[in-house]
Every structure is written in C-alpha cells, then in structure tokens.
Write an enzyme that holds these catalytic residues in place. Sequence first.
Site: not given
Ligand code: SAH
Ligand code: SF4
Length: 373
Positions: A99, A135, A142, A146, A149, A192-193, A224, A247-249, A323, A366
């Site tokens: 997507e 985007c 992936c 995480c 996600c 994806g990463e 990212s 992506s730190l979180h 989200n 996201c």
């Molecule tokens: N794989 C890369 C880029 C794709 S994810 C990464 O992880 O950085 C894009 C962004 O969305 C990242 O910062 C990720 O941590 C964030 N993300 C993933 N799931 C999310 C969610 N449910 N709500 C908000 N942000 C989220």
């Molecule tokens: Fe992959 Fe980024 Fe989603 Fe983590 S947040 S599973 S690295 S797409």
Amino acid sequence: MIKFCRMANQPIYDLDLKSITDLLTSWGEPAYRAEQIWQGLYEHFYSSPAQFPNIPKPLRERLANELDFIVIEPVRHLDSSDKQTRKTLFKLHDGHFIEAVLMRYDDPADSPPSFSPPIFAENGGRRRGVRRTLCISTQAGCAMGCVFCATGQMGFKRHLSSGEIVAQVMYYARLLHEEGSTVTNIVLMGMGEPFHNYDNTMAAIDRLNNADGYNFGARRFTISTVGLVPQIKRFADEKRQVNLAISLHAAQDDLRQSILPINKKYNIEEVLEACRYYVAQTNRRVTFEWALINGVNDTPEEARKLAARLKGLLCHVNAIPLNPTHGYKGQATTRERVTQFKETLEQAGIPCTIRMRRGIDIQAGCGQLASSA
Ligand code: SAH
Ligand code: SF4
C-alpha cells in the site's frame, strides 16, 4: 484498468539511465533514444511504450515485448472522508500486495513541520503552503515485528525491488500531474523497514533524484528506520541530504524491547550513538518518532527520561498519538497527555511537534498499512 500479467520481462523502473542506454546500445540503437525513454518515463509519466511520440514504432514494439512497463498494479483505492488522504493497494507481479498513501496538505498549519519546507503557491494574492506528501513502501510486510504496527503484525513477505519502490511514486506523480499538481515530499514510512532493504531503497531514491529525469530533491525525502545501527552509520558515511527519522518510542531498554523487538539487537544507547555519529558526519538534525500510547510511554516521567537521553543531540521529536491496529490492545494517549508530553520535552530544551493523525478512517495512518486484499 490495464490487465496485469505475471511479469516475465525486466521491469523498466528497475533500470537507471545507464542501464537503459546499455540495453539500447546492445539493440543497436543510438544513446539519445535512451534519454527520450528516460524523459518520457520521468518527465511525462508515460506508462506504456505506445505513448512515446518520438520513438519509432518498431522500437516501441520491442520495448513492449522485452520490458515490463506495468510494474505494480493498482487494484483498489480508498479516500478518507475529508478527501485529503488516498490509500492505494497495489498488486505485485508475484501476487503480494503493498500500500502507498497520498496526503494532501492545503493549509500550512496542517503540514508536518519537521520535514522539508512546503512548496509555496500563489493563491489569490496570498502565498500558502501546499504539500502533496507520498508515504511509500519498501517491503511487502516487515520482519521487525513491532507490536503496535499492522505491517509488523503481518510478518515479512519480501523486499521490493528498486523499480517497485519507484513505481509507487510514478503512479501518484502521474495522478497529480493530471490534476496540474506535483508531489512535494516523499516519506519512506509505508510498509517495511527501508534500512533492511538498503540497496534497493537507495537505488530508488537515486533514480528519483536523477537531475535528467524526475529530479526530486534529496532534501524532500525522509527515511524512517526502526534503528538498524550499521545502516544508520552507512547512511551517515554516504552523507546524503535525505532526512533521517528514527522510531524510538521509549527511553528505557526494557520498555522499548517490549514494543520493538529489534531493541534486543541494537539497544537505545547504540542507536543514539549511531545518531550522534550521523549528526557529526552530516551536520543534519535527526527526527525521533514517538507513538504516544496511553499509560505506556506518554507520562511526564517518560518525557523527562527521553529529554535526558537526547540532551546535546541535534534533534527533534515527532510525537503522534498511537493509531489503532487489530493486533495491539494499547490505546492512543489522551489530549491532555499529548500537550503535557510536548511541554515537558520543550521545557527540557528538546523541540517537539505533535503530528496530525491522517487517514485513520481508511487505515492509512502510521503503522496501519497492511495488505488487506
Ligand atoms: N519501518 C520504518 C518505517 C515504517 S513505520 C520504521 O519503523 O520507522 C512508520 C512509522 O510509524 C514508524 O515511526 C513507526 O514506529 C510508526 N508506527 C508504527 N505503528 C504505529 C501505530 N500503530 N501508531 C502510530 N505510529 C506507528
Ligand atoms: Fe516494520 Fe516499521 Fe512496522 Fe516496525 S514499525 S514492524 S519496523 S514497518
């Protein structure tokens, strides 16, 4: 809609200008034909050899027979209720799905401020920022897992080729071109990463950045990453002008590990050390992404811990309320906590932006992208 066959030929978007030139030379064609093809693809957004007015018919036929111009097939799109966000589902030649999302920002106050500046357009004598941000995805699924996600929840299918990444941009560039508009920003934040598929991702960026073709400025891309340390260092050494987001979180390893499994391999200190190296090499600011999860990482205490860890680093925090996804029970933070989190960070000298949630009604926010075909 064009019928999508199993791909047998080389996808045209996988080729850079030199490869197209070499191929045409091997066919006994002059080099300027390669330039015509390149311009047709990346300046006029042609999607089939039949559209190239300056290419002789026999060559158009050979191109059609020996190269694939349809690299990804759009099978469905969804528009958000405010019509500002569109998500398109694409089918790949081997049956996997990805997507990509177009986000329209017509009001500068609505634009994500941490990324590169908007294009300014005249509007009734008033200058205003207009953004068309894409985007895009770099993998089907992936491998990073995480927990919050949707892409991570579906697991890894495969890397995208550079051409499959480029084709997402060309699809939307064509659509916007037909509206008299253009793409202004590209974020590699879809499925994806990107650093797990480093070479193809960079090849795609280089192809889109090519001055004789699409000529999309490096500073208008943002990559990212979940924090793959060797690739952050490699990216730093390449001194690219592309924006980097991490992506730190979480500010403590045990919490980060519980939501981002990759933290077992590269812990927070290693990621931050790689970021310091990146800043030293490039003198560019790093953006840290933070999905605010109610009662998990949205407390003032967590914000203070984060500020302490980021002290002295040229950086910016992008916080976004979580989200929703099917596979994760955590909830988005509350409105008060969002403000409190931002204020706590800023009082400690760390700039923070709260990102608008976009396209949630069509699962285009996201972390919500997953091939739901
Ligand atoms: N794989 C890369 C880029 C794709 S994810 C990464 O992880 O950085 C894009 C962004 O969305 C990242 O910062 C990720 O941590 C964030 N993300 C993933 N799931 C999310 C969610 N449910 N709500 C908000 N942000 C989220
Ligand atoms: Fe992959 Fe980024 Fe989603 Fe983590 S947040 S599973 S690295 S797409």
